[in-house]
Design an enzyme around this catalytic site. Structure first.
Site, PDB file in Angstrom:
ATOM      1  N   TYR A 166      16.282  -3.332   2.624  1.00  0.00           N
ATOM      2  CA  TYR A 166      15.535  -4.310   3.416  1.00  0.00           C
ATOM      3  C   TYR A 166      14.895  -5.305   2.467  1.00  0.00           C
ATOM      4  O   TYR A 166      14.294  -4.913   1.463  1.00  0.00           O
ATOM      5  CB  TYR A 166      14.464  -3.592   4.239  1.00  0.00           C
ATOM      6  CG  TYR A 166      13.583  -4.512   5.059  1.00  0.00           C
ATOM      7  CD1 TYR A 166      14.107  -5.253   6.120  1.00  0.00           C
ATOM      8  CD2 TYR A 166      12.217  -4.639   4.780  1.00  0.00           C
ATOM      9  CE1 TYR A 166      13.292  -6.083   6.882  1.00  0.00           C
ATOM     10  CE2 TYR A 166      11.397  -5.470   5.541  1.00  0.00           C
ATOM     11  CZ  TYR A 166      11.939  -6.193   6.589  1.00  0.00           C
ATOM     12  OH  TYR A 166      11.132  -7.021   7.336  1.00  0.00           O
ATOM     13  N   ASP A 184      14.895  -6.487  -5.788  1.00  0.00           N
ATOM     14  CA  ASP A 184      13.790  -6.543  -4.835  1.00  0.00           C
ATOM     15  C   ASP A 184      12.911  -5.329  -5.107  1.00  0.00           C
ATOM     16  O   ASP A 184      13.225  -4.209  -4.722  1.00  0.00           O
ATOM     17  CB  ASP A 184      14.314  -6.532  -3.394  1.00  0.00           C
ATOM     18  CG  ASP A 184      13.173  -6.636  -2.378  1.00  0.00           C
ATOM     19  OD1 ASP A 184      12.000  -6.482  -2.778  1.00  0.00           O
ATOM     20  OD2 ASP A 184      13.464  -6.858  -1.192  1.00  0.00           O
ATOM     21  N   LYS A 217       3.603  -5.827  -1.912  1.00  0.00           N
ATOM     22  CA  LYS A 217       2.895  -4.552  -1.699  1.00  0.00           C
ATOM     23  C   LYS A 217       1.828  -4.260  -2.776  1.00  0.00           C
ATOM     24  O   LYS A 217       0.747  -4.803  -2.693  1.00  0.00           O
ATOM     25  CB  LYS A 217       3.916  -3.441  -1.497  1.00  0.00           C
ATOM     26  CG  LYS A 217       4.742  -3.749  -0.222  1.00  0.00           C
ATOM     27  CD  LYS A 217       5.552  -2.601   0.323  1.00  0.00           C
ATOM     28  CE  LYS A 217       6.061  -2.970   1.722  1.00  0.00           C
ATOM     29  NZ  LYS A 217       7.484  -3.195   1.837  1.00  0.00           N
TER      30      LYS A 217
HETATM   31  C1  LIG Z   1       8.213  -4.400   2.533  1.00  0.00           C
HETATM   32  C2  LIG Z   1       9.418  -4.969   1.895  1.00  0.00           C
HETATM   33  C3  LIG Z   1       9.777  -6.325   2.035  1.00  0.00           C
HETATM   34  C4  LIG Z   1       9.051  -7.241   2.966  1.00  0.00           C
HETATM   35  O1  LIG Z   1       7.721  -7.447   2.595  1.00  0.00           O
HETATM   36  P1  LIG Z   1       6.682  -7.987   3.713  1.00  0.00           P
HETATM   37  O2  LIG Z   1       5.422  -8.169   2.942  1.00  0.00           O
HETATM   38  O3  LIG Z   1       6.610  -6.926   4.762  1.00  0.00           O
HETATM   39  O4  LIG Z   1       7.229  -9.254   4.240  1.00  0.00           O
HETATM   40  C5  LIG Z   1      10.840  -6.800   1.309  1.00  0.00           C
HETATM   41  N1  LIG Z   1      11.546  -6.000   0.503  1.00  0.00           N
HETATM   42  C6  LIG Z   1      11.247  -4.694   0.352  1.00  0.00           C
HETATM   43  C7  LIG Z   1      12.059  -3.857  -0.575  1.00  0.00           C
HETATM   44  C8  LIG Z   1      10.192  -4.134   1.053  1.00  0.00           C
HETATM   45  O5  LIG Z   1       9.941  -2.828   0.937  1.00  0.00           O
END
Ligand SMILES: *Cc1c(COP(=O)(O)O)cnc(C)c1O
Length: 426
Positions: free
Chosen positions: A143, A238, A266
């Site tokens: 994601y 990511d 995060k």
């Molecule tokens: C949480 C997450 C996102 C999205 O971040 P948001 O702050 O919720 O928009 C993108 N990539 C990864 C791997 C994530 O865990």
């Protein structure tokens, strides 16, 4: 007894779609009423009935120090008194940028934004702008936020372009997104052989946390690096979830692989809206105002969020922090495995730093399709059993879990004992 969570959920559903501002919070996968949280401290939060839970989601990763860490609270309180937002640069943004770059050696420059979605979307645009190419590679089960081009699942057949996973995303918008199976070397080779000269970037969660917890094998990660280099595509890690979570240098530190671009979020905000993306100077200088790739944000580098992030980074950079966190998380995972084994339940689990995943199956899965073979009813019984016993894990079987520095050995032991009771129930 009236359940205030029920009352609040009903009120919420009248004014907010599904009663929540992010879908997974709604308990749709596991059933039941979402818990409305009224406060948190350390490893715990309390719901609207004042019931206490040991918190294993930590706001889905950010709360690595636990809730209300005194040094972070102090930094935020001080920042708030100096103003919420200016729309002009601040010294604190430089400090945070410098702190991030010092810990992530693959990054020479960084741009701060407000969410992981925004950071991944911007990194993607930058990769396309810098390479002059259109196609991107992503993996099923990873994601990267909810930008149109990244909301894609695999099409039929190998190494084909994907299909949108959301209404409102026209097929044309994802026609340049190639979706492959995670850890499938053959598909990876094939995609680059077919489309290599058109691929702007390959984006990957090198330790995936959005299909529960699945590691890229060292060989697979290395091949991603080699193929990108060979074909002139950018490798984008990511690390919104893994950054400062699996270790002080992220998944790239764990795997010993240097990506071209890194996406963070995060933990770097410590619970405030803050995310970032960065990489080599020559690529980052393609961004406006220096270069032709446009990217902007009213609240980017927000002074309160940067204060929160800086205070958090300062704590996690202290010697021994990740050793202690990793040990604690492993003790949880090992305890759960032992409890399941004692009760004869098929179970496996894995962790890195303060991130973990467990599976109601014998072997650790290697990809999304295998994760999704989990027995739903069994997972839901475990989830609700733990919830009743005051242990809050992610309300979906495809999410990872998080341990914070505030979790005590007693919290871990209580969690393992709760799980043992549930495993024992026929
Ligand atoms: C949480 C997450 C996102 C999205 O971040 P948001 O702050 O919720 O928009 C993108 N990539 C990864 C791997 C994530 O865990």
């Amino acid at each position: 007894m009236t359940d205030r969570n029920d009352i609040l959920f009903e009120r919420a559903r009248a004014v907010i779609p599904g009663g929540v501002n992010s879908p997974v919070r709604a308990f749709k996968a596991v059933g039941g009423t979402p818990r409305f949280i009224q406060r948190a401290q350390g490893a715990y939060f309390w719901d609207a009935n004042d019931k206490r839970y040991i918190d294993y989601i930590g706001s889905w990763g950010p709360m690595i120090l636990g809730h209300g860490h005194p040094a972070v609270v102090e930094a935020v309180q001080k920042a708030v008194l100096e103003g919420f937002s200016y729309g002009a640069p601040t010294e604190r943004e430089i400090e945070l940028a410098e702190a991030i770059l010092a810990l992530v050696p693959s990054m020479e420059m960084v741009r701060l934004v407000s969410s992981g979605t925004e950071a991944a979307m911007s990194a993607l645009r930058l990769a396309r702008g810098a390479t002059g190419r259109k196609s991107i590679v992503k993996f099923e089960g990873c994601y990267h936020g909810h930008a149109d081009a990244l909301l894609v699942k695999a099409g039929s057949g190998l190494a084909t372009f994907g299909n949108p996973t959301s209404a409102g995303v026209p097929p044309e918008v994802v026609q340049h997104t190639i979706v492959l199976e995670y850890n499938n070397l053959q598909q990876l080779e094939e995609a680059f052989a077919l489309h290599g000269k058109d691929i702007a970037c390959l984006m990957i969660e090198a330790i995936a946390g959005n299909m529960n917890f699945v590691r890229a094998t060292p060989e697979f990660a290395r091949r991603c690096r080699e193929l990108c280099t060979q074909h002139g595509a950018l490798l984008v890690f990511d690390e919104v979830m893994t950054g400062f979570r699996v270790g002080l240098h992220g998944a790239q530190g764990v795997l010993g692989i240097k990506p071209d671009l890194t996406v963070l979020g995060k933990v770097i905000g410590g619970g405030m809206p803050l995310a970032a993306f960065g990489g080599p100077r020559a690529i980052m200088e393609q961004l406006a105002p220096l270069g032709p790739v446009y990217q902007a944000g009213t609240l980017s580098g927000n002074p309160v969020a940067t204060a929160c992030g800086l205070a958090t980074l300062k704590e996690i950079a202290k010697p021994g922090f990740y050793e202690a966190l990793g040990k604690k998380t492993r003790s949880l995972v090992d305890g759960l495995k032992a409890a399941a084994a004692a009760e004869g339940q098929p179970f496996n689990a894995d962790s890195e730093g303060g991130m973990f995943g467990f599976f109601l199956m014998k072997d650790l899965p290697q990809n999304y399709a295998t994760v999704m073979t989990t027995d739903n009813a069994k997972f839901n019984a475990l989830f609700h059993g733990l919830l009743d016993r005051g242990v809050y894990i992610a309300p979906a079987l495809y999410e990872a879990g998080f341990v914070s520095a505030a979790h005590s050995d007693e919290d871990i032991a209580a969690t393992i004992e709760a799980a043992r009771q549930i495993f024992r129930t026929p």
